[in-house]
Scaffold this motif. Structure first.
Motif, PDB file in Angstrom:
ATOM      1  N   TYR A  47       0.865  -1.187   0.000  1.00 12.18           N
ATOM      2  CA  TYR A  47       0.000   0.000   0.000  1.00 12.18           C
ATOM      3  C   TYR A  47       0.894   1.227   0.000  1.00 12.18           C
ATOM      4  N   ASP A  48       0.683   2.131  -0.982  1.00 12.13           N
ATOM      5  CA  ASP A  48       1.553   3.302  -1.055  1.00 12.13           C
ATOM      6  C   ASP A  48       1.024   4.419  -0.154  1.00 12.13           C
ATOM      7  N   ALA A  49       1.797   5.520  -0.115  1.00 18.13           N
ATOM      8  CA  ALA A  49       1.480   6.624   0.802  1.00 18.13           C
ATOM      9  C   ALA A  49       0.118   7.249   0.500  1.00 18.13           C
ATOM     10  N   ASP A  50      -0.372   7.054  -0.736  1.00 24.18           N
ATOM     11  CA  ASP A  50      -1.694   7.596  -1.099  1.00 24.18           C
ATOM     12  C   ASP A  50      -2.803   6.571  -0.890  1.00 24.18           C
ATOM     13  N   GLY A  51      -2.422   5.395  -0.366  1.00 17.09           N
ATOM     14  CA  GLY A  51      -3.443   4.384  -0.072  1.00 17.09           C
ATOM     15  C   GLY A  51      -3.773   3.454  -1.228  1.00 17.09           C
ATOM     16  N   ASN A  52      -3.035   3.555  -2.344  1.00 18.97           N
ATOM     17  CA  ASN A  52      -3.270   2.616  -3.459  1.00 18.97           C
ATOM     18  C   ASN A  52      -2.704   1.241  -3.105  1.00 18.97           C
ATOM     19  N   ALA A  53      -3.400   0.186  -3.555  1.00 20.39           N
ATOM     20  CA  ALA A  53      -2.941  -1.183  -3.296  1.00 20.39           C
ATOM     21  C   ALA A  53      -2.324  -1.789  -4.561  1.00 20.39           C
ATOM     22  N   TYR A  54      -1.271  -2.555  -4.373  1.00 20.86           N
ATOM     23  CA  TYR A  54      -0.612  -3.236  -5.497  1.00 20.86           C
ATOM     24  C   TYR A  54      -0.301  -4.678  -5.105  1.00 20.86           C
ATOM     25  N   VAL A  55      -0.506  -5.591  -6.045  1.00 22.47           N
ATOM     26  CA  VAL A  55      -0.042  -6.965  -5.834  1.00 22.47           C
ATOM     27  C   VAL A  55       1.480  -6.930  -5.924  1.00 22.47           C
ATOM     28  N   ASP A  56       2.157  -7.429  -4.898  1.00 20.96           N
ATOM     29  CA  ASP A  56       3.615  -7.342  -4.846  1.00 20.96           C
ATOM     30  C   ASP A  56       4.262  -8.538  -5.531  1.00 20.96           C
ATOM     31  N   MET A  57       4.962  -8.263  -6.625  1.00 17.47           N
ATOM     32  CA  MET A  57       5.628  -9.327  -7.385  1.00 17.47           C
ATOM     33  C   MET A  57       7.142  -9.343  -7.143  1.00 17.47           C
ATOM     34  N   ILE A  58       7.618  -8.503  -6.217  1.00 14.45           N
ATOM     35  CA  ILE A  58       9.062  -8.517  -5.897  1.00 14.45           C
ATOM     36  C   ILE A  58       9.298  -9.009  -4.479  1.00 14.45           C
ATOM     37  N   ASN A  59       8.355  -8.695  -3.606  1.00 17.64           N
ATOM     38  CA  ASN A  59       8.474  -9.146  -2.222  1.00 17.64           C
ATOM     39  C   ASN A  59       9.812  -8.795  -1.583  1.00 17.64           C
ATOM     40  N   SER A  60      10.076  -7.464  -1.611  1.00 14.19           N
ATOM     41  CA  SER A  60      11.291  -6.922  -1.035  1.00 14.19           C
ATOM     42  C   SER A  60      12.546  -7.518  -1.684  1.00 14.19           C
ATOM     43  N   TRP A  61      12.436  -7.849  -2.981  1.00 15.33           N
ATOM     44  CA  TRP A  61      13.519  -8.453  -3.763  1.00 15.33           C
ATOM     45  C   TRP A  61      13.835  -9.854  -3.257  1.00 15.33           C
ATOM     46  N   GLY A  62      12.818 -10.510  -2.713  1.00 13.98           N
ATOM     47  CA  GLY A  62      12.988 -11.914  -2.351  1.00 13.98           C
ATOM     48  C   GLY A  62      12.566 -12.357  -0.964  1.00 13.98           C
ATOM     49  N   PRO A  63      12.951 -11.584   0.062  1.00 16.97           N
ATOM     50  CA  PRO A  63      12.761 -12.092   1.431  1.00 16.97           C
ATOM     51  C   PRO A  63      11.342 -12.529   1.814  1.00 16.97           C
ATOM     52  N   MET A  64      10.319 -11.808   1.342  1.00 18.91           N
ATOM     53  CA  MET A  64       8.975 -12.054   1.873  1.00 18.91           C
ATOM     54  C   MET A  64       8.286 -13.213   1.152  1.00 18.91           C
ATOM     55  N   ILE A  65       8.894 -14.385   1.224  1.00 20.37           N
ATOM     56  CA  ILE A  65       8.404 -15.553   0.489  1.00 20.37           C
ATOM     57  C   ILE A  65       7.036 -16.012   1.001  1.00 20.37           C
ATOM     58  N   LEU A  66       6.720 -15.671   2.253  1.00 16.26           N
ATOM     59  CA  LEU A  66       5.407 -16.045   2.805  1.00 16.26           C
ATOM     60  C   LEU A  66       4.429 -14.873   2.750  1.00 16.26           C
ATOM     61  N   HIS A 390      -0.323   0.547 -13.349  1.00 16.50           N
ATOM     62  CA  HIS A 390      -1.629   1.210 -13.372  1.00 16.50           C
ATOM     63  C   HIS A 390      -2.767   0.242 -13.100  1.00 16.50           C
ATOM     64  N   GLN A 391      -2.505  -1.028 -13.389  1.00 16.42           N
ATOM     65  CA  GLN A 391      -3.527  -2.034 -13.088  1.00 16.42           C
ATOM     66  C   GLN A 391      -3.326  -2.659 -11.704  1.00 16.42           C
ATOM     67  N   GLY A 392      -2.427  -2.051 -10.935  1.00 17.92           N
ATOM     68  CA  GLY A 392      -2.262  -2.510  -9.555  1.00 17.92           C
ATOM     69  C   GLY A 392      -1.347  -3.706  -9.382  1.00 17.92           C
ATOM     70  N   ILE A 393      -0.420  -3.893 -10.320  1.00 18.72           N
ATOM     71  CA  ILE A 393       0.558  -4.982 -10.184  1.00 18.72           C
ATOM     72  C   ILE A 393       1.956  -4.364 -10.119  1.00 18.72           C
ATOM     73  N   TYR A 394       2.647  -4.598  -9.011  1.00 18.24           N
ATOM     74  CA  TYR A 394       3.952  -3.976  -8.777  1.00 18.24           C
ATOM     75  C   TYR A 394       5.068  -4.933  -9.181  1.00 18.24           C
TER      76      TYR A 394
END
Ligand SMILES: *Cc1c(COP(=O)(O)O)cnc(C)c1O
Length: 429
Positions: A47-66, A390-394
Motif C-alpha cells: 500500500y503506497d502513501a496515497d493508499g493505493n494497493a498493489y499486488v507485490d511481485m518482488i516481495n522486497s527483492w525476495g525475502p517475503m516468500i510467505l 496502473h492495473q495494480g501490479i507492482y
C-alpha cells in the motif's frame, strides 16, 4: 489513482538522500516516472502513501516468500522485543539459527552470520583467498554479488581480458584480480582457468541467476563448473542470497544436486530483517577469526531481533515442504497464463521460470546469458511495467530482474495478474 503523496515525498527525499532512495534499484530510472513510497504491506499487497494497493511481485527483492507481515513472525518478534535489541554477546538463537541452516543446507558444516548479502559475499571471497593463498576470483557477466569492490566489474570484452571497474571508486588493482566469463559458457571458464593457473582462489556464481533477469543454468553447466573447481583446486562458491530457501529448502544446490564448497545467503534468511550468512566446509570455515587467520567481524551480527525473525521464517519453511509445491504450482499457473497471452497475440517474447522466480524478456531470443538478456527491448519493458502498475501490479522496475512469487498469491490474485498481463501486452502489439 492519485500518487500525490509519493511525489511530494520523493521531492523531499531528494534534498537529503542521494537520488531520493537508499538503494538505486528502487528508483524508477529504467522505466520512467518516480518511485512509489510504501506505507505498509500485508500478505500479497503493498500500500503506497496515497493508499493505493498493489499486488507485490518482488516481495522486497525476495525475502517475503510467505507474503508480508506474517502473523507467526510478528508474534515471535513481539516476544523478543522487550529483551533488548542487541547484546553484542552470543545468544541461544544464534546457535539455533546455525544448526537449522546446516540442517537445511547440508553442504554447510559451519556458518557465520552477517548483516547483508553484500557482507556475506565479500567475506566469502576473503576467506577463499585466505584459505587457498591465491588472489584472483572468477565471476560471471551479469551475476550480481552485492556491491563489494571485487564484484563491480564489467563484462570483459574478450574472455581472457582483465575486468575493468563498473563503478567509479573501484581501483584498477581490484578489477585486475576479478576474471569474468559469460554465464553458461564452460569453455570460456576452462580457458580462463588455464590462462590463470595457480592464481584463482574461487569461482563465485548464482546457481540460478536472478540479477540479469531470471536465467537458468544449462544442462551440465553447474556440474562442469564443479568438475573444473575440483581439478584446479578452486573454491566453488554458490551465491544463494536469492535462491537460498526459495528454490527448495536447501536452495538451488538441492534442486540441481550440486555441492559447492561455500554458500552465501541473505534475503529470506532474515525474514525481512537485515541478515546474511556465509558457510561451507568446516575445513574452510575454520580459517575464520577467532579460529583462523582471516579476519571478519560485526557489531550487530547475529542480532537477536533479526535472528528471531529469520529463525521463525526458516523454521516455517523447514516444517512446511508443501510451501514449495504450492509456489511451484501457482508460479507455473501465472507463467502459463502469460505464455498463452503471448501466443494468442503472436508476440515472440521469452519467459524464463524456475520455481517461484520468473522473468518476461522482451526479446525473441533464448536468454541464457547477459548478452542475450541485453537483446531485450527495454522501451517495451518500460511501457509494460507502467501499464501493469496502473492495473495494480507492482513489478521490479527493470527488465533485468527476476520476479518473486509469495505464498500469499492465491489463484484469484494469480488470475488478476494474468488478466493485467494480457491487457498490458495487448498495448504492445
Ligand atoms: C541481493 C543479492 C546480493 C546482495 O545482498 P544485499 O543484502 O543487497 O547486500 C548478493 N548476491 C545476490 C545473488 C543477490 O541477489
Amino acid at each position: 489513482m492519485s500518487i500525490e503523496k509519493s511525489q511530494l515525498l520523493f521531492e523531499q527525499a531528494k534534498k537529503h538522500i542521494p537520488g531520493g532512495v537508499n538503494s538505486p534499484v528502487r528508483a524508477f530510472k529504467a522505466v520512467g516516472g518516480n518511485p512509489l513510497f510504501i506505507q505498509l504491506a500485508k500478505g500479497a499487497y503493498l500500500y503506497d502513501a496515497d493508499g493505493n494497493a498493489y499486488v507485490d511481485m518482488i516481495n522486497s527483492w525476495g525475502p517475503m516468500i510467505l507474503g508480508h507481515a506474517r502473523q507467526e513472525v510478528i508474534e515471535a518478534v513481539r516476544e523478543a522485543l522487550p529483551h533488548s535489541f542487541s547484546f553484542g554477546a552470543p545468544s541461544e538463537k544464534e546457535v539455533q539459527m546455525a544448526e537449522l541452516i546446516c540442517q537445511m543446507v547440508p553442504s554447510i558444516e559451519k556458518v557465520r552470520m552477517v548483516n547483508s548479502g553484500t557482507e556475506a559475499t565479500m567475506s566469502a571471497i576473503r576467506l577463499a583467498r585466505g584459505y587457498t593463498g591465491k588472489n584472483k576470483i572468477f565471476k560471471f557477466e551479469g551475476c550480481y554479488h552485492g556491491h563489494g569492490d571485487s564484484f563491480l566489474i564489467a563484462a570483459g570484452s574478450g574472455v581472457v581480458t582483465m575486468g575493468s571497474p563498473d563503478s567509479a571508486g573501484v581501483t584498477q588493482g581490484v578489477a585486475n584480480a576479478t576474471l569474468t566469463a559469460p554465464y553458461n559458457d564452460l569453455a570460456a571458464v576452462q580457458s580462463l582457468l588455464d590462462a590463470n593457473r595457480g592464481h584463482v582462489a574461487a569461482i563465485i556464481l548464482e546457481p540460478v541467476v536472478g540479477n540479469m533477469g531470471c536465467v537458468l543454468p544449462e544442462e551440465g553447466f553447474l556440474k562442469g563448473i564443479r568438475a573444473l573447481c575440483d581439478q584446479e583446486k578452486v573454491v566453488l562458491i554458490f551465491d544463494e542470497v536469492m535462491t537460498g530457501f526459495r528454490l527448495a529448502k536447501g536452495g538451488a544446490q538441492e534442486r540441481f544436486g550440486i555441492t559447492p564448497d561455500m554458500t552465501t545467503l541473505g534475503k529470506i534468511i532474515g525474514g525481512g530483517m537485515p541478515v546474511g550468512a556465509y558457510g561451507g566446509k568446516k575445513e574452510i570455515m575454520d580459517f575464520v577469526s577467532p579460529l583462523g587467520p582471516v579476519y571478519q567481524a560485526g557489531t550487530l551480527s547475529g542480532n537477536p531481533i533479526a535472528m528471531t525473525a529469520g529463525l521463525c521464517m526458516l523454521r516455517y519453511l523447514n516444517a512446511h515442504p508443501e510451501t514449495y509445491t504450492y509456489l511451484e504450482k501457482i508460479s507455473s499457473y501465472i507463467v502459463s497464463g502469460i505464455k498463452d497471452s503471448l501466443q494468442a497475440l503472436g508476440l515472440p517474447f521469452t519467459v524464463n521460470q524456475i520455481g517461484s522466480m520468473y522473468s518476461l524478456f522482451f526479446t525473441d531470443q533464448k536468454v541464457k546469458d547477459f548478452a542475450t538478456a541485453k537483446t531485450s527491448d527495454i522501451h517495451k519493458f518500460a511501457r509494460y511495467f507502467q501499464s501493469m502498475l496502473h492495473q495494480g501490479i507492482y513489478l521490479a522496475p527493470s527488465q533485468f530482474e527476476s520476479l518473486f512469487i509469495s505464498t500469499a498469491i492465491t489463484e484469484e490474485i494469480a488470475d488478476k495478474i494474468i488478466e493485467a498481463n494480457q491487457q498490458s501486452l495487448n498495448q504492445l502489439v
